[in-house]
Design a protein around this motif. Structure first.
Motif, short mmCIF file in Angstrom:
data_model
loop_
_atom_site.label_atom_id
_atom_site.label_comp_id
_atom_site.label_asym_id
_atom_site.label_seq_id
_atom_site.Cartn_x
_atom_site.Cartn_y
_atom_site.Cartn_z
N ALA B 239 1.00 -1.23 -0.04
CA ALA B 239 0.26 -0.28 0.20
C ALA B 239 0.90 1.40 -0.33
O ALA B 239 1.75 1.29 1.00
N GLN B 277 -12.01 9.29 6.66
CA GLN B 277 -10.92 9.07 5.84
C GLN B 277 -10.75 10.54 6.70
O GLN B 277 -9.00 10.29 6.84
N LEU B 297 -3.99 4.26 12.17
CA LEU B 297 -4.58 4.01 10.58
C LEU B 297 -5.29 5.07 10.39
O LEU B 297 -5.84 5.66 11.56
N HIS B 301 -9.61 2.14 6.61
CA HIS B 301 -7.95 1.43 6.09
C HIS B 301 -9.00 0.03 6.98
O HIS B 301 -8.82 0.38 8.39
N ASP B 349 0.63 4.26 9.75
CA ASP B 349 0.64 3.64 8.27
C ASP B 349 0.95 4.74 7.24
O ASP B 349 0.52 6.45 7.94
N SER B 351 -0.36 6.07 4.68
CA SER B 351 -1.62 7.45 4.40
C SER B 351 -2.04 7.55 5.35
O SER B 351 -2.66 8.46 5.15
N ARG B 387 -1.16 -1.50 6.10
CA ARG B 387 -2.68 -1.49 5.85
C ARG B 387 -3.00 -2.59 4.69
O ARG B 387 -2.04 -2.88 3.63
N MET B 390 -6.33 -1.29 -1.19
CA MET B 390 -8.42 -0.77 -1.48
C MET B 390 -8.14 -0.76 -2.52
O MET B 390 -7.90 -0.53 -3.56
N ASP B 393 -6.43 2.34 -5.08
CA ASP B 393 -5.20 2.70 -4.15
C ASP B 393 -4.65 2.50 -5.52
O ASP B 393 -4.72 1.96 -6.85
#
Lengths: 573, 573
Positions: B239, B277, B297, B301, B349, B351, B387, B390, B393
């Protein structure tokens, strides 16, 4: 295939722990390898080719006979064996274990339970019958002493078939078809074999035939007629009375002779200077409820335990009385036993009842009787067939005399009847809508054992001489010093392609080995046809050909070798 | 074959204990039957035809790739597993038992030990390498909960191959050949599949690919690029940071808000009316020596446990801290955790590190923080990829974006390296005469599982729609009321003979059943091509044809049906 792409694991030395020739050659030719634990083998690529060819012939013939292939699991639940009653009956050869949930299982040594369970669930009506199911599957028997390589391994490959019928007539028909199919299978495998009448043993049921590959090293003795198809396992072959009528007695009187230290028939006949068949031997075995029973045989005949233990007066398995028991009840030692004046039940073999003026123990230590006659010196006896047949005996079918051969059992067909179907409630509805128990047959072939038996029958001092149908390869190409000649390498590749294109199963030995090593290896692994190519042959347009069992090479024109080999292969099928 | 000679064991009802469609259809179509104990199946004749076709395609392609077939035993001695160290390591899926001499054995769930033992005995020199051995053999894994029919059975059929090399370069070459061979095998089987990068799990080694049959019901999630060949098991797919750069923060200040009874991300984002998010979630897991570590995270996620447990700070297998431990060390409940002011090591993570002005727990029950920014309200974080990817991504190979598909793992290839060869001293001499440890690869295919996976991918509401290459039969002939018309019976037999002579695998339904039953059965068992013949067709010289997936019948001239079907079969291969 090229040897450079094959695990060619030949051995020069005879492995120390291999007793029989097939085991030695299977190891030396690199067909199998033993795991550290006894009775477990890996089939190397070369050996597996043989196994698959055997499998395919069996499969084709079974399909041809209308049998349906299926595949049952190796691991079987104890429940099914409880249903049939064999969980308790089967000895330690049945390997039992528990899974992670503590449920009991076994490794299948045979699949009667699983197939009968399937049949009772899936078969409903006589309209679906007969059905004959088979599989080629791994079996496991925890032999106490696995030996002779794959001949008596613990894990082995078997073809087992099971047929289901509405009645005995239908079973008899399928049994006949299987009998013919087995003949066809073993013929196609290229083996010398005999179907023989067999004892059906503890698998139950009535009629039964074994199929034996004939080989001097065979564990079983087979009696066969020199004038008819009659053949039977020696356990089963009926011994007729020899001679067929009792001769006239000479008139001599019974007499007692001193025979100090003379115990065996050999001792006594030498001591008295008479033939062994003029002596009778008396054996004491256990009868019902620990009583004793005497068995009387001619001095040159052997007791057949299987016949004897089928007699109702005798306990099964056959058990000999101890020296102490004999001493106590008869009052003498084993070497002086005889039927005269014996107070225990006595069963006399038919042939022993035809002897006149015979010699036997006096039931007194160190004494024998001579000139004894049935009906005069002791009552006419109760007769039974309790001996092994011998070469020269009359064939029980009335045609010719018997000879004895040795064989390796590779197939067995049984009429099981309702042994499993009754125990496991495998019923169908008959034409009248009535529920009836199915009648079953079963038909086994020891697939991996066939490879060994074929070698026992077909080998010489150089190695294996495979029957063409099951050889790992049909043709070996041996190029001489190919790595020094690009021209030869090209010619060899071309020959390989031509033979392969003609549908032959070819092994090209492309190793950088000396010719001697290549010849020896190809003879050891037993490839039926061999073609040798060298530089010289490129010039004169000739190749050398030899079959595995030929003594000498033939020179064949290169242009004709493909059609020549095709002809050879057709001959050998 | 004629249905009258085949155990056609179709069921109308869906069996109660079959959860997945392939298991239901394999039972209903009469391909398999379960034994009373779970996870053990008999392959009925119809199912075995499918299995054998799968086997043969695998065998042909493996041979083509230069691999050598051999056959190792199902039962393996414990000694070999002691040598490799796995006797102690392997869990209860390894079924262990003792033989009659109390020696320990297991049922082979895989054969690394046996083949490595063979290789260390038989391979001596680099000249013999590389070698690639394979077998198609019964395996046993004592699954705690066998399920989904043959998809996760205890006893199953597997093709396993093991290659031996002098060095990693040689392994890499064979690995590439096997990768291509697997693609070829699954293409020939007629399946939609994907090779995906995989975690090599506890079998050890480095590089590894899984082959997945794509099906909605698949247990595994696969991430694949919409613009390149990239595909990986979701356990493995990297990821990247999303977005790839952290945006500018808005400048709002961190604030504490009351969030009574709001525990989950869903709760909090709804309560505060912000997107998931925009929230960060904090998970507390065990680190080294029972210490705690925080993982952070983005709210939308999912944690990838496999990635996380590979981090050195985290104990493997991944273990979550209990509520009590969290309460005691952090002083709040799980629903109020956040990274601000946390005194334990924290891994964030990638992200999650790109979110600005985020919401997170305040480490005080019933309170969250808003407007939090990395580097201002708490230190710049320690980053890791922890993570699941998805859909949407970016693809980690830089080409396109990821999509997620579901798959059933049917093949797996590994670079084992020296895991087994070092433990078991499998050495050869190299070119310099020095003893070196061989490098190994291994290559598995779940043979019986493929049949189930093919059905998961190819079925409709009427039954199975087999890919042509593995259908039990290619063509079904359905005569309408044949038993009332000798003329029709003769025409049908003639058609059967013609198709069979043309090399087709034909099932003639000669049962006295109503047309509806015959149509339903042939659709259920999924025969790809169907020809219907009736009295009327004899008059007008036409037959009806339908492929299994066609909606409507076609009328084809009787004279042309053989060549028509040949054409259809060629198309489908």
């Amino acid at each position: 295939m090229r040897t450079s792409q094959l695990l060619l694991a030949t051995l020069k030395e005879v492995p120390a722990d291999a007793e029989v020739i097939s085991h030695q050659l299977m190891l030396r030719a690199g067909l199998i390898r033993k795991l550290e634990a006894g009775g477990l083998y890996t089939w190397l690529p070369l050996g597996l080719r043989v196994l698959r060819k055997i499998e395919n012939i069996i499969r084709e013939e079974m399909n041809q006979a209308g049998a349906q292939e299926l595949l049952m699991p190796v691991v079987q639940p104890a429940d099914l064996w409880e249903d049939s009653g064999r969980w308790a009956q089967y000895g330690p050869e049945l390997l039992r274990f528990k899974d992670r949930h503590q449920r009991e299982f076994c490794l299948g040594p045979t699949h009667e339970e699983v197939i009968t369970d399937l049949a009772r669930r899936e078969l409903r009506s006589y309209k679906q019958l007969p059905m004959n199911f088979y599989q080629i599957q791994t079996k496991f028997r925890d032999e106490i002493r696995p030996r002779f390589g794959v001949m008596r391994a613990r894990e082995f490959l078997m073809k087992d078939a099971y047929s289901f019928h509405i009645n005995w007539e239908s079973l008899e028909q399928t049994y006949q078809v299987m009998f013919q199919t087995y003949n066809q299978i073993f013929s196609r495998l290229g083996l010398k074999f005999r179907p023989v009448l067999a004892d059906s043993g503890n698998i139950g049921g009535s009629s039964s035939h074994e199929f034996h590959v004939l080989a001097e090293s065979g564990e079983d003795a087979i009696a066969y007629s020199d004038q008819s198809d009659y053949a039977a396992n020696i356990e089963m072959a009926e011994a007729l009375a020899v001679p067929d009528q009792r001769p006239e007695a000479s008139g001599v009187e019974k007499a007692t002779v001193e025979t100090p230290q003379q115990h065996s028939i050999e001792d006594v006949s030498q001591f008295l200077n008479i033939a062994a068949q003029q002596c009778l031997k008396t054996l004491i075995v256990k009868g019902e409820e620990d009583s004793l029973v005497a068995l009387v045989l001619r001095g040159d005949h052997n007791l057949n335990a299987i016949k004897a233990e089928k007699l109702s007066a005798i306990s099964s398995p056959l058990t000999f009385a101890s020296d102490e028991e004999i001493e106590q009840q008869i009052g003498c030692n084993v070497g002086s036993l005889g039927p005269v004046g014996l107070s225990i039940p006595t069963i006399v073999d038919r042939s022993a009842a035809q002897v006149v003026d015979f010699v036997c123990g006096a039931n007194q230590n160190g004494q024998h009787l001579t000139g004894v006659n049935w009906g005069r010196d002791l009552p006419e006896p109760e007769l039974a067939d309790i001996r092994d047949v011998m070469a020269g005996d009359p064939s029980p079918d009335g045609q010719g005399t018997l000879d004895i051969a040795r064989g390796i059992e590779v197939g067995h067909i049984f009429q099981l009847g309702d042994k499993y179907s009754a125990a496991m409630n495998a019923n169908v509805l008959d034409e009248q809508g009535k529920s009836v128990t199915m009648i079953m047959g079963c038909y086994g072939i020891g697939v991996s054992r066939i490879a060994a038996a074929a070698i026992e029958q077909n080998h010489d001092d150089k190695g294996i001489c495979w029957p063409a149908a099951i050889a790992p390869f049909q043709v070996a190409i041996l190029p001489m010093n190919m790595h020094k000649s690009a021209r030869l390498a090209e010619a060899v590749a071309q020959l390989y392609d031509e033979l392969t294109a003609a549908g032959m199963d070819v092994l090209l030995d492309d190793r950088k080995e000396r010719p001697g090593v290549m010849f020896a290896d190809m003879e050891l692994i037993g490839i039926p046809h061999r073609v040798v190519l060298g530089e010289r042959g490129l010039d004169d347009g000739m190749v050398e050909y030899k079959s595995r069992t030929d003594k000498d090479n033939q020179h064949i024109a290169r242009d004709e070798i493909v059609s020549f080999l095709s002809g050879q292969l057709k001959k050998s099928v």
